[in-house]
Each structure stands twice: as structure tokens, then as C-alpha cells.
Design an enzyme around this catalytic site. Structure first.
Site: not given
Lengths: 288, 369, 288, 369
Positions: A17-18, A20, A97-98, A159, A209, A247
């Protein structure tokens, strides 16, 4: 075939429901993902994009076969949400989630191991089995079926490279976002192993990375266990030591995690390393 | 977040880990009082740099007068980029042997890892691999005394040092867990002949978990601009080049920096505007770029969740309201690309589709400027 | 054959220099147990009854093959000692120590499961494979080879019954002390299962007592899974509810764990229940 | 060790579990002051019995005067064997619904077990099985809010009660773990229409772990004789018969009681002298037996670690020094049996070899006495 998810995968959205959660539920449905239910405590009985909402994963799992769950819950609740999915028996848990605390991540990984489940992330864009199922947040248009598996620590860069591949006429089996944090539920080695076992995947693109030693360890693994060709791109060549480049995992500390070290290790394992993202399709064409 | 040595030692003390007797001073004159109580003392500048000893940040005064003089020199001095604001005045230890002990997170095993060595006092990277004991921790089993005994044995310790090592390790692990630490390090862990004492304390707390530790004093290591970026939720690092850079996503931002360098340019910053930034956030990000006083601005957008028209609109707004005094190169592809390109064209800018071409152009402009 | 331990089992004694540890090391050696090393922090280099002592289990295990370890460490250090043995890879850990906190026991059990090891106890007299190997504290004279497996919650009562069997000419394969606490590393069901798989064991004697529901659950297990005959004796018929009869586990609480309930459950599962310890040999004779 | 309700509620409060507002009083007059602050109050006798409500230990005064009178009645009164020394005067709750919630240890799974039911307020044994939610806890995963939400759902809760239930459960689990508890129980857990409140608190701490909780107040439930036995390290329970019993080992001691009852006798006690008791410990054990004023003493020794000659020597010493005024039956087999039998013969006692024969004799003597 593909890895982790396919056209039969039934998906649950935690935090549906958020902002995002609801937006990406729409995007995933548009891609063709079979979302069967959502969870948001206190929102039982609502629907989001036509998907029914429950208070608990347990209840959702009592009503539908749930193969995978994707988590759109703020960092403070992410551990809780991952454990809830794991204890309810969900086999593939994707944590978008970050900013999840490191100790929570260690616990998530321990829990996933205990349950024999696949945890993707946290801080991942998700996982896409092209043309079959998308779980997470990447844009829909670049994921078209083809012979290349992709595993990556970062989203937009993936991407970009997947779009480059597509522009060269090369599609993908599964694209896996390992996540950009110091530790990942499924890391390079594990995903490479899964691609090795997937008959449809003919070659793998690995997008790494700076920071940590995941790429070096993957190189060691590739050298001994991988028969399929691997092409790599490593971001962060120009990053100074001691600075965290976006990151949580992207930081050169105590002389470890340098660009040069990673490229050297990968090349020693027979991996072609692209100098620019644009070069990836050419290198892939050479190996398949 | 790194903690100052004196904060780390307070935390050690709370877990029963022996630390030298000492006091923190902020004014030189206070040193005299401490020396009265602890005549054989050492002055340690409280800065976050790891090499403060070699940089002259540690002093060994012979008496109270010299302590006051040395404290006066240290306070306010700049040490490897850090201003000295506090000095820890503490008991000088009798050193019979220096050990190394740390707990960190092992990224590939994804569990806590204990690192220990009988060769302490130097950076752990300089210690030969065969001298380092690595002991992963099973989260179910945790760390109780036998783990310390086992590590002590592998380090070659026995008798009293082994016993004291085993006794202090569980406290250090408890601290690591309770504090959401990324690293707790004691280097050197000194054997005085009677006691094992933590002569230094390095503690790094996971930034993402700071909200769970409201009582922990905050230590700031970021530049003013980096703090501003953090406040508006952007990931920003200042660098020393002249091409300001913004992209959407940490990996692609790093790749953008790399490609600029590849063509001979020097990035002024790392700025990840994130996926899905809206008009206002993008405008704030542009303000940050301008604050680095660059020669050129390079914006690299692969629109997924981020909409190209939002980025273009933000750019157009900032240009109109405050002006953009330097050349701008924009690469724009993806969601709502056509509309974005159109908006940019109206501001007089022709967007690129290729990341490489755009980067090459940005470098060219910077070299000309 | 026998279960857990036999004539080839190499044994470590943790806490070997203490009063109990050193005395029982002598007794075990006299029985023929192959004790290869002992552990007592700070006592490295000493010997006890000719057995070399080390500071850590890790060091002992680096010098000898250790198949089993027995723990004579006071309660406050018992958890530490069990975890030390488990993490060193010891496959059978016998914890004689009594008064171990319940929460420590839960952790020990979780750790043993994680390591796939057999934990016997705590608060056990140990385990004896008659004529082959004795680990623990029971008197040597009553353990003579024969066809009966014994599993018990209490020590002296087991010796009494094993002596009664011997007086009737019946020896034992393995005698297992499950331990008298509320929870046991190896419980009735698990030991019964192990006896079922041991070809030498022809029948099993199960010595239970009031408190908890271990006997009721064992009865349920016997009914569905055991082909070998079982004879039981249950102590505590006369014990009043709410009183702890010596063993931490021996208490009737909230109407559960009564003598009558246990006997009924066992009889319903086809188990012969002896009214007095003396009757056990007769009942065994009827079934073998 | 069981804790009084008021102690349990203090612990609940420390973990953020809502409890009614209240105060503990030890004198009747204090009730007036509490009623001034909390006019609608209930008086709850602080005793360890579970059925104090039915036994009249809980009062609902209409005003301060009645509260003082009722407190006066309760204090000093005996309630199911317990003296009332403290009263908890607390806020009377509006009860819309009563739930049950407990955490205990599941013996066969050997892990913590959460028990919950929408049918609270009565003993959990009286609740039908299908109304009870049983949820084992994986020690690696612990208990965070989702566990509470899941249990609430299985109990049929939703909305605000579900949310509050999920919020309080982790605190109760933390308490269970930190306290080395055998049981933490809230019955009833009251829904007032606005809040979930722990209307009662039952907490049992593992006796074996009390040494880790030096700050916890001690609550004594043992008789004076049982406390004495505990002090000398013996396991002793007073019973109401007339044959004093001692054996070595908990199981065989229970079996000895059983066999005495089997022959029609009534045991005066349970006394496990332990394995390996020496002369002095055995003598102390005999003193305890004499303190129960039995008609007969029955000693049943199967000597393994325990040596028969030690037991016989202890008996002989006690007999000589203080005299033993009642008949004694001794069964003695095992280690050093011959020597033990010889020593007993010198004191005029013929030892038995058979447990059954000896027990039958003891019962016969008790019936004659």
C-alpha cells in the site's frame, strides 16, 4: 528455463500500500508478473491494482500458493518483513529496501540459510526472468528474452548494459540484482553457480564495482567451477580510497577492494573485462 | 560513523575490557591536573585519522609543565585534515608485547569475523597472512570464553595472557553486536606483564543503524556540502576535479566518473540523484553541483523510474531562476525521453543519446574552459 | 554394534583435572574406555591418570582423533564447554554436569542440531556400550554385554534396574542416560529410534519418571515407528503435584506429567509397564 | 523461583508492556493514599497461589474507607498456605475482552514456545485445545513484531488489538530470555477498548540460573527444612507421611517412595542424598530425616560412586552422637558393601540386599509404631 523465477511464479508484495509498493505493483503486473496478494498490516480487505491485501504473510500464504515475495518496507521494518516471509515458507525473497542496517542483513542471511530459501538483496533492483516474470523495480522495456544471464551490484548501470545488449540484438535469461550493500543475500558466486546450472543461459555478464572482495572471490570461483563464458564490467575505477560511492559496499578500505585488484583477478580467471559499458555487447558476441 | 578513541574506550570500559586510566581535556591547562594524578602520562590527539602517531599527534611529556606546553601545541592543530579539539591524557603503559584484535563483518561469509594476531601495533594489512588468526562467528553460538581460548591458542598465547584474552573477547563481541558496529579494533592490545590492556580503540558504527543508537554522540566526518546532500537524501562525495557530475544510481554514477576520466577529464564530485527523483529533488541536486564551482556540468540519465521530462523540467527551472553559468552536457534516454529532449531543446541544450559521446564532449568543454 | 560409542571411540575429558573429572577418568580407563586427552584451561602439559592435558579442545582435536567428549565442568561453564566441543567438530558430547540453566540447555541443543552432533544430557550419568566403552559416571560392574538397550532419565535407578537384569542373566547393548532435566540433548524418541536401527539391540527398557510429556510422546512414537519390544518403568507414582522431586524435570505442573497419564499412554502403545523395578527382568524375558 | 505479581509487573513495565497504574502497600492505612490517586481501585493480595481470586484474596473497595478496611482484613491473613504480606492496589480496568499470553519452554522441541488464546481469564488447561495458538520460536530468528501479527491473526484479532499485541510480544520474549525465565504469563491480557493491558503477571525464573540475576529480589517458597536441605546441597521435599526416606539419586528416591506406598506406607519426605555423598554429607542428611519426626527411617543405597561403608559410618556416628530414637531399615548394596554391612552390624542393624523386602519391613514397622 531461467533462474529463481519464471512464468509460473506466484508473487506476494509486502508493503503493497506504500508509494513504492503500489507503483511497482502496477509496473510488475504490466510486465506480466503473477502477483497474487499483498501484505500491509492493518490494511486487510483493501486492494491495490486489483490485488487483495492481507495483514500478515501467514494469512496470504494460507490463501494462495506464494513462491516469491518482494519487500517494499522502510529500512527499520525490512528485517521483520524478510523474516516473516521466510518463516511463512516463501522460497524466494527479494528485498528492495535500501539503508538496511548491516547487522540486520547478517541475520536475514542466516535466516534464509536456515530455511533453505533464496534471499535477493537488500538494496537490490530485484530480479527479472526476461519475458516471464519481473520482481522489483527495473523499467520493463529492456528485459527481452535471450541467452545471457546478468548479475549486478547496481541498478541503473545494469539497465544501461542490458539496454546496450538489447541494442546489439542480445536478450537475457535472468537479470539478478545482487544488491549494493556490503553483504548480499545471494552473492556473485552463488548466482554464477545458478547460471551455470541453467541450460538456457549461454554466457554471463557480471557487473561489479569497487569495494569488498566479492569480485575477487567470484574470479576464484569462475576459474575452478564455471564452464560458461563470463564478461565483466567493474565500476569505480576513478574512485578515491576511503570514500563511500553511493552504495554501502562501494568503498576502498585498508587497500582492499580496488578496481585494479578486481580486474586483475577476473582476467586471471579468463574473464573478459570491458573498459566501458558500451563494450560489453561486443565481448559477449565474441563468446557466444 | 567512526568514534573517537576516548569514546571507544568508554564503551570498552562498560563491557569490562581493561583500558588505561585517563581523562579527556579540551584546554591545555587541564593537562597539569591530570598529570598530578597520572605522572607517567601520554597525550593522544583525538582525531579520526589512523596515522596520528606518525603525524605527531601523540606526545610523551616528562612532567606537568611539558604536558601543558605539548597540549597547547596539539589543540587546534590540524592533523591529516582533522582539527584537534580534544586530547586524551592517559597512563603510559609498560609494554611487554603488543597484540592485535578486531571484530568486523566478513562480506562473503556474511557473518561476524574475529581477526587476531600476535603481531600487533602495526596496521593489520602489514602483518603477514600466516600471522593472522581469522575466526568467523556462528550467530547461533555467539562468542563465549572458549572462542577466546581457541584464538589465544592459535595466536600462540598461554597462561595468564591467554586467560585474560579469553575473558575480554566476549565483551568485545557484545559491544560489536549491541552497537551495530562495522568494526571494533584494539591495536595494540598491550600485555604489560600483568594485564592485557586496550591501548587504542577504533570503533565504527554502521551509519544505517545510527537511528537505533540515539544516545551515541555523533561524530561528523563529512564536508559541509556532503552534509547538505545527506540532509536532502542524496548520495554525494566531493572530489577535486572540475566536471560536476550527476547520474541516477550509484553504479552508473561511478561508471560516469570512470568514463569522464577515461577521456582525460577530472570529476568534481560523485552525485547519485537516485532512481525515481522528482523535479524538486533533481533541482536540489543541480544546486549542489553548482556549489562545487565546476567548469562543466555533466548529467547522465538513464530513465527507468526516473522520468526524463522531470529531469529536463528541473534543469529548465534552475536555469531560469538562478542561471547556470557553465556549459552543460546532458545525456538523456529512457522513460519520457522525447518530451525531455524537447524541454531541453527549449532551454537551448541538445541532449545526447550515447553516454560515451556525451562524456567525451564534457571533457572537451572542460579542457577548453 | 551398539549406539553412539563402541570399542573404537576415542574420548576427550573436559574438566579432567577437577575432583570429579580426575576420579571418573580413572574409572572410565578401568572400564576400558579409550581416553586420548583431557582439557583444562591453564593446565596444558599436565597429565591425569597418564592422560595428557591441553588448554583447549581445539588443540586436543588437532593432536588426536576425538570421537566423543565428556564434560565435568561446573554448571556456570557447562554451556561454554559443550559449544567448544561442538565447534571443534566432536560428534558425541556427553554433559554430566547438573544444575545447568534451562536457557543454556536450549542453546546447547540448538548448537548440537546445527552441527549434526549427538548431545547426551546435561545432568546425565552418561552412556555405556557394555563391554566396549563407558563415558560418564556409572559404576563399572553392572554393564555386561547383552541384547537389551536401556534409556533412562535417572542414574542410580538405572544401575538398580541394569543390576536386576544382570542378576537375571540379561546384559545390555548400550545404556543411555537421557538426563533428568526438563530438556535433554537426546530424548526418548531419538534414543528409541537409534536402538531401533541397532541390529544388536533386541528389546529396550525405558526408565521414565513424572513430569513433562517425554514419555507420552515416546509412547506415540513407539506406537507408530518401533518394531522392537519396549518395557518401561516410571518413577514418581507417589509424588504430589507441584513439587520438584530432585530432578528439574520431575514435577507435575498444571495437570501435566502425571504417573497415570504416562502409564496409560505407554500401555496404549503396547508397552509393558513394570510396577516395581524388580519386575523389569521378568517382563523383558517375556519379550525376548 | 516464582515472582510476586507486583515484581512481574515492574519487569513488564521495564520492557514497555502496559500494566495498570498501581502501588504496593504493606499496611492497611496506606490504601487511603493510593485510593486518593486511583479512586476506582482493586486490592490484590501478593501471594504465589494461582487461585487467590476464588480464595478471597482480591477485593473491590467502593471507597478509601472500605479499601483500608479490606486491606486490614487481607494483610496477615493466610491464603492457600501463603501469608499475605503485601497488597497491590491498582487501577480497576474496563474489560472488553480477556486474552491469554505466555512464553514457556517446550520440552520436546527444546525451544521457547509462545502460547496464546482469545479465551483468557481462565486457567489455560481449561481452554479447549483448538482455542490455543502454539508458536515455537526459532532461536536464530527470535521474536519480532511479525510473530505477534501472525499469532494475533491466528487468535482472530485484527485492527488495534492486533497492532498492540504485535507491539508487546517482543518485549515479553526479551524478558523471557534476559530473565532466564521458565514461564512468563499474562492472564488475562485485557482489552479495555483502547489498550491491551497486562492485568496479571506470572513470572517463574529458572532456579539454576538465579546466580546470573543477583539484582532480582529472592522469593522463598520452600519450608524451613527444605531451605536447610538446599543450603547443604541436598534435594529434599517434605511430605505428610511417617516413614522418613533417603536414597542416592532422584529417580531411585522416587522409586523408593513409590515402593513404600506400594506396600501401604506413607513417605514423610523425598531426600536424594546424591551420588557420591561422603560421610559428613550423609550424616547431615540423616539429621534432616530425624527433623521430620518420623516413625521409621528407611535408607536405600545402591552404591556406585556412593560407598556403602561411608553411609554405614555416617549412620553409626549419628547414632552414637545424638541417638536415633526410631527404628531404621537399611538396604545396602554396591561399592564396599561387605564393609558397610559389617559396620551396620556393629551398630545392631542388619542390612537388607533387596529393595522390596526392605521397603516391606519399613512399612510393617511404621504400622506397628
Amino acid at each position: 528455463m531461467a533462474i529463481y523465477i519464471d512464468e509460473n511464479t506466484q508473487v506476494l508484495v509486502q508493503g503493497i500500500t506504500g508509494r513504492q509498493g503500489s507503483f511497482h505493483t502496477g509496473q510488475m503486473l504490466a510486465y506480466g508478473t503473477r502477483i497474487v496478494a499483498g501484505v500491509a498490516p492493518g490494511r486487510r480487505g483493501q486492494t491495490v491494482e486489483g490485488v487483495p491485501v492481507y495483514d500478515t504473510v501467514a494469512e496470504a500464504c494460507s490463501r494462495y500458493r506464494v513462491d516469491a515475495s518482494v519487500i517494499f518496507i522502510p529500512a527499520a521494518g525490512a528485517k521483520d518483513a524478510v523474516l516473516e516471509a521466510l518463516e511463512a515458507g516463501v522460497g524466494v525473497v527479494v528485498c528492495v529496501t535500501e539503508h538496511v542496517p548491516l547487522h540486520d542483513e547478517m541475520l536475514m542471511v542466516a535466516a534464509a540459510r536456515r530455511k533453505g530459501a533464496v534471499l535477493i538483496g537488500p538494496n537490490t533492483f530485484g530480479v527479472v526472468s526476461s519475458g516471464k516474470c519481473k520482481i522489483g523495480i527495473p523499467p520493463n522495456q529492456v528485459f527481452v528474452p535471450g541467452p545471457v544471464g546478468v548479475v549486478s551490484r547496481s541498478g541503473t548501470l545494469s539497465y544501461e548494459i542490458v539496454a546496450n545488449l538489447l541494442a546489439a540484438g542480445i536478450g537475457t535469461t535472468t537479470v539478478v540484482g545482487m544488491g549494493g550493500d556490503r553483504i548480499a543475500g545471494r552473492n556473485f558466486i552463488e548466482v554464477l553457480q545458478d547460471f551455470e546450472n541453467d541450460p538456457e543461459t549461454k554466457a554471463v555478464v557480471m557487473i561489479g564495482e569497487i569495494g569488498g572482495t566479492a569480485e575477487e572471490q567470484a574470479a576464484e570461483y569462475i576459474r575452478h567451477h564455471l564452464t560458461k563464458p563470463v564478461v565483466a564490467y567493474i565500476a569505480g575505477k576513478s574512485a578515491p580510497p576511503g570514500k563511500r560511492m553511493g552504495h554501502a559496499g562501494a568503498i576502498i578500505e585498508r587497500g582492499r577492494g580496488t578496481f585494479a585488484g578486481k580486474v586483475q583477478a577476473l582476467q586471471a580467471a579468463g574473464v573478459q573485462v570491458a573498459g566501458l559499458p558500451l563494450e560489453v555487447p561486443e565481448l559477449i558476441k565474441e563468446v557466444i | 560513523m567512526k568514534l573517537f578513541e576516548c569514546m571507544g574506550k568508554d564503551l570498552f570500559r562498560s563491557q569490562g575490557i581493561p583500558v588505561p586510566d585517563g581523562e579527556v581535556i579540551t584546554q591545555a591547562a587541564q593537562a597539569a591536573g591530570v598529570l598530578e594524578r597520572i605522572p607517567a602520562a601520554v597525550l593522544k590527539s583525538q582525531v579520526l585519522s589512523g596515522k596520528r602517531g606518525k603525524a605527531g599527534g601523540i606526545k610523551f611529556p616528562r612532567d606537568a609543565a611539558e604536558a601543558v606546553a605539548q597540549a597547547g601545541e596539539l589543540l587546534g592543530q590540524e592533523l591529516q585534515g582533522y582539527q584537534v579539539e580534544k586530547i586524551l591524557v592517559e597512563e603510559k603503559l609498560t609494554i611487554q608485547h603488543e597484540y592485535y584484535l578486531a571484530i568486523t563483518v566478513e562480506n562473503s561469509m556474511r557473518c561476524p569475523l574475529i581477526l587476531a594476531s600476535a603481531a600487533g601495533g602495526m596496521d593489520i594489512e602489514e602483518v603477514p597472512e600466516e600471522m593472522i588468526v581469522r575466526r568467523p562467528v556462528d550467530p547461533v553460538l555467539g562468542v563465549s570464553e572458549y572462542v577466546g581460548r581457541e584464538i589465544a591458542w592459535r595466536m600462540g598465547l598461554s597462561g595468564e595472557p591467554s586467560k585474560q584474552f579469553a575473558a575480554l573477547l566476549p565483551g568485545l563481541y557484545r559491544l560489536f553486536m549491541e552497537l551495530d558496529a562495522e568494526l571494533v579494533e584494539i591495536n595494540p592490545l598491550v600485555w604489560t606483564g600483568e594485564k592485557l590492556v586496550a591501548a587504542d580503540a577504533k570503533v565504527t558504527v554502521d551509519d544505517e543503524a545510527l537511528y537505533r543508537h540515539p544516545d551515541l554522540p555523533r561524530v561528523e566526518e563529512k564536508t559541509a556540502l556532503e552534509q547538505k546532500a545527506q540532509a536532502i537524501g542524496l548520495s554525494f562525495v566531493e572530489l577535486d576535479g572540475d566536471i560536476a557530475i550527476m547520474a541516477n544510481g550509484a553504479g552508473i554514477t561511478m561508471a560516469t566518473l570512470d568514463i569522464i576520466q577515461h577521456y582525460g577529464g577530472r570529476p568534481a564530485n560523485f552525485l547519485d540523484a537516485g532512481g525515481g527523483a522528482n523535479v524538486e529533488q533533481t533541482a536540489q541536486a543541480l544546486e549542489l553541483l553548482l556549489a562545487t564551482n565546476p567548469r562543466v556540468i555533466f548529467i547522465n540519465i538513464f530513465g527507468g523510474i526516473t522520468r526524463c521530462d522531470d529531469v529536463a523540467t528541473a534543469f529548465s527551472q534552475v536555469k531560469k531562476t538562478r542561471g547556470i553559468p557553465v556549459p552543460v552536457v546532458i545525456r538523456l534516454v529512457g522513460t519520457n525521453e522525447a518530451r525531455g529532449v524537447e524541454i531541453l531543446r527549449e532551454t537551448g541544450i541538445e541532449a545526447y543519446r550515447s553516454m560515451s559521446e556525451a562524456a567525451a564532449k564534457a571533457v572537451e568543454l572542460a579542457q577548453k574552459a
